[in-house]
Design a protein around this motif. Structure first.
Motif, mmCIF file in Angstrom:
data_model
loop_
_atom_site.group_PDB
_atom_site.id
_atom_site.type_symbol
_atom_site.label_atom_id
_atom_site.label_comp_id
_atom_site.label_asym_id
_atom_site.label_seq_id
_atom_site.Cartn_x
_atom_site.Cartn_y
_atom_site.Cartn_z
ATOM 1 N N TRP A 84 0.814 -1.224 0.000
ATOM 2 C CA TRP A 84 0.000 0.000 0.000
ATOM 3 C C TRP A 84 0.840 1.263 0.000
ATOM 4 O O TRP A 84 0.547 2.189 -0.771
ATOM 5 C CB TRP A 84 -1.001 -0.014 1.152
ATOM 6 N N PRO A 85 1.898 1.368 0.819
ATOM 7 C CA PRO A 85 2.731 2.573 0.697
ATOM 8 C C PRO A 85 3.355 2.711 -0.694
ATOM 9 O O PRO A 85 3.456 3.815 -1.234
ATOM 10 C CB PRO A 85 3.813 2.381 1.758
ATOM 11 N N ALA A 86 3.750 1.596 -1.281
ATOM 12 C CA ALA A 86 4.312 1.638 -2.634
ATOM 13 C C ALA A 86 3.241 2.040 -3.648
ATOM 14 O O ALA A 86 3.518 2.792 -4.593
ATOM 15 C CB ALA A 86 4.915 0.296 -2.994
ATOM 16 N N ALA A 87 2.017 1.562 -3.453
ATOM 17 C CA ALA A 87 0.925 1.931 -4.362
ATOM 18 C C ALA A 87 0.638 3.422 -4.271
ATOM 19 O O ALA A 87 0.400 4.079 -5.296
ATOM 20 C CB ALA A 87 -0.332 1.128 -4.036
ATOM 21 N N TYR A 88 0.659 3.972 -3.058
ATOM 22 C CA TYR A 88 0.456 5.417 -2.906
ATOM 23 C C TYR A 88 1.581 6.193 -3.593
ATOM 24 O O TYR A 88 1.341 7.200 -4.264
ATOM 25 C CB TYR A 88 0.380 5.811 -1.442
ATOM 26 N N GLY A 89 2.812 5.737 -3.433
ATOM 27 C CA GLY A 89 3.938 6.392 -4.089
ATOM 28 C C GLY A 89 3.852 6.309 -5.604
ATOM 29 O O GLY A 89 4.113 7.291 -6.305
ATOM 30 N N LEU A 90 3.474 5.135 -6.117
ATOM 31 C CA LEU A 90 3.314 4.988 -7.564
ATOM 32 C C LEU A 90 2.187 5.873 -8.092
ATOM 33 O O LEU A 90 2.282 6.426 -9.188
ATOM 34 C CB LEU A 90 3.051 3.534 -7.923
ATOM 35 N N THR A 91 1.134 6.022 -7.308
ATOM 36 C CA THR A 91 0.039 6.898 -7.711
ATOM 37 C C THR A 91 0.500 8.344 -7.761
ATOM 38 O O THR A 91 0.186 9.078 -8.707
ATOM 39 C CB THR A 91 -1.147 6.750 -6.745
ATOM 40 N N LEU A 92 1.253 8.759 -6.742
ATOM 41 C CA LEU A 92 1.750 10.135 -6.723
ATOM 42 C C LEU A 92 2.713 10.407 -7.874
ATOM 43 O O LEU A 92 2.784 11.536 -8.370
ATOM 44 C CB LEU A 92 2.427 10.433 -5.391
ATOM 45 N N LEU A 93 3.457 9.409 -8.291
ATOM 46 C CA LEU A 93 4.327 9.574 -9.454
ATOM 47 C C LEU A 93 3.552 9.478 -10.764
ATOM 48 O O LEU A 93 3.875 10.151 -11.737
ATOM 49 C CB LEU A 93 5.410 8.496 -9.461
ATOM 50 N N ALA A 107 -4.967 4.134 -18.780
ATOM 51 C CA ALA A 107 -5.484 2.763 -18.741
ATOM 52 C C ALA A 107 -4.423 1.792 -18.250
ATOM 53 O O ALA A 107 -4.714 0.869 -17.479
ATOM 54 C CB ALA A 107 -5.998 2.351 -20.119
ATOM 55 N N GLY A 108 -3.184 1.991 -18.670
ATOM 56 C CA GLY A 108 -2.098 1.138 -18.192
ATOM 57 C C GLY A 108 -1.866 1.300 -16.699
ATOM 58 O O GLY A 108 -1.650 0.320 -15.985
ATOM 59 N N GLY A 109 -1.921 2.532 -16.224
ATOM 60 C CA GLY A 109 -1.751 2.773 -14.790
ATOM 61 C C GLY A 109 -2.876 2.174 -13.968
ATOM 62 O O GLY A 109 -2.639 1.603 -12.896
ATOM 63 N N VAL A 110 -4.097 2.290 -14.457
ATOM 64 C CA VAL A 110 -5.236 1.714 -13.738
ATOM 65 C C VAL A 110 -5.159 0.194 -13.737
ATOM 66 O O VAL A 110 -5.507 -0.450 -12.746
ATOM 67 C CB VAL A 110 -6.567 2.220 -14.346
ATOM 68 N N SER A 111 -4.674 -0.397 -14.817
ATOM 69 C CA SER A 111 -4.571 -1.853 -14.846
ATOM 70 C C SER A 111 -3.497 -2.351 -13.879
ATOM 71 O O SER A 111 -3.623 -3.428 -13.311
ATOM 72 C CB SER A 111 -4.280 -2.344 -16.260
ATOM 73 N N VAL A 112 -2.445 -1.575 -13.688
ATOM 74 C CA VAL A 112 -1.395 -1.962 -12.750
ATOM 75 C C VAL A 112 -1.841 -1.741 -11.316
ATOM 76 O O VAL A 112 -1.636 -2.580 -10.443
ATOM 77 C CB VAL A 112 -0.094 -1.176 -13.051
#
Length: 84
Positions: free
Chosen positions: A27-36, A58-63
């Motif tokens: 989850w912390p990594a997902a938040y960081g990836l979202t912010l990037l 679409a690629g970001g949402v699929s990941v």
């Protein structure tokens, strides 16, 4: 290939590497990836046009589908809570 698309590809590689982390770090990594990822999608759209921007989104949402699913559930809960 433009710089924004190269950065988007690197973001996908980074997201793939995050999957091997232990569960408590997802989850912390997902938040960081979202912010990037949010400004990166804007940069891809700005540099390459809306088609490539939507493809990057679409690629970001699929990941990162689980944060998107939880956000959708939270929004639906807020909408249904306001009804009398």
């Amino acid at each position: 290939m433009s710089l924004s698309l190269i950065l988007a590809c690197l973001w996908v590689v980074l997201a793939s590497l995050v999957t091997v982390l232990p569960g408590r770090l997802h989850w912390p990594a997902a938040y960081g990836l979202t912010l990037l990822g949010i400004p990166l999608v804007g940069y891809v759209t700005f540099e390459n046009g809306p088609f490539w921007g939507l493809l990057a989104l679409a690629g970001g949402v699929s990941v990162l589908r689980w944060p998107v699913i939880y956000l959708a559930r939270w929004c639906m809960g807020k909408l249904h809570a306001k009804r009398p």
